[in-house]
Design an enzyme around this catalytic site. Sequence first.
Site, PDB file in Angstrom:
ATOM      1  N   TRP A 173      -4.855   1.615  10.422  1.00 38.80           N
ATOM      2  CA  TRP A 173      -5.147   1.485   8.992  1.00 38.80           C
ATOM      3  C   TRP A 173      -4.904   0.062   8.486  1.00 38.80           C
ATOM      4  CZ3 TRP A 173      -8.078   3.298   5.532  1.00 38.80           C
ATOM      5  CH2 TRP A 173      -7.820   3.131   4.168  1.00 38.80           C
TER       6      TRP A 173
ATOM      7  N   GLU B  76     -11.694   5.430   4.810  1.00 43.17           N
ATOM      8  CA  GLU B  76     -11.098   6.321   5.813  1.00 43.17           C
ATOM      9  C   GLU B  76     -12.080   6.565   6.956  1.00 43.17           C
ATOM     10  OE1 GLU B  76      -8.110   7.168   6.144  1.00 43.17           O
ATOM     11  OE2 GLU B  76      -7.204   6.929   4.162  1.00 43.17           O
TER      12      GLU B  76
ATOM     13  N   TYR C 273       0.833  -1.200   0.000  1.00 46.95           N
ATOM     14  CA  TYR C 273       0.000   0.000   0.000  1.00 46.95           C
ATOM     15  C   TYR C 273       0.869   1.252   0.000  1.00 46.95           C
ATOM     16  CZ  TYR C 273      -3.143   3.598   1.807  1.00 46.95           C
ATOM     17  OH  TYR C 273      -3.841   4.770   1.991  1.00 46.95           O
TER      18      TYR C 273
END
Length: 201
Positions: free
Chosen positions: A53, A45, A23
Amino acid sequence: MNASTTPLVRCQWCSSDPLYRQYHDEEWGVPHRDARHLFEMLILEGVQAGLAWITVLRKREHYREVYRNFDAQFMARQTDEDIERLARDPRIIRNRLKLRAARQNARAWLRLTEREDPVAWLWQFVDGRPRINHFSADAQVPAITDEARAMSRALKQAGFSFVGPTICYAFMQATGMVMDHTQDCFRYAELGGAPAATGSE
C-alpha cells in the site's frame, strides 16, 4: 519518560514512514461518505493488488493529477491512446490491465450513479453504520469477510473489475466502513473502539 514524550502506539502494519503514519493516523478507519473520495479509494485499492500500500500512497498525488482528482467522467472518456500514454508515465503504476480497469470502473461508477446514490449503495454492506471491531493483534484481523464477498459480487455485477473480496475488505477498512485499528493502537479509542481513559475513579 513522561506522557508528553511517550511514543504513540500504532497498528503493527504501520511502518515508520511519515506518509504511512499520516495515512494511518488521519485517514484509515475514518468513516467517509463523500462519493468522490469513495471512488478514489475504490480505484486505488484496485491499483494496489499485488503491491504494498505504501507504493500506492507514494503515487497517490500523481494519480490525482493524471485523473483530474478522480473525475469519473474524465476517466471514462479515456481512449486507448490515453491508456498507452499513461502506461509510459513513471509517476504511476504502469500496469495496462489496471489502467484499463480504472477506465472500466469509471464507466461502471457513472452507470451506478445514474440509478443509485453510490454512497448509500456502498455503505449498505455494513447496514449504513461503521462496524467497530475489537482485535488485539494484527493476526486476528481478517482479509475477507462475508460483507466484503457480498460487495465484491455486487460490484462485479455492476461492471467493475479488480474488486475481489480482499480488495473490497481493504476498501472497507480504508473508508471506515469497518474499524480495524487494534486495541493497543491510539486510534482505536478515538474511532469508537472503547471509551478514552478518564483516570481513576
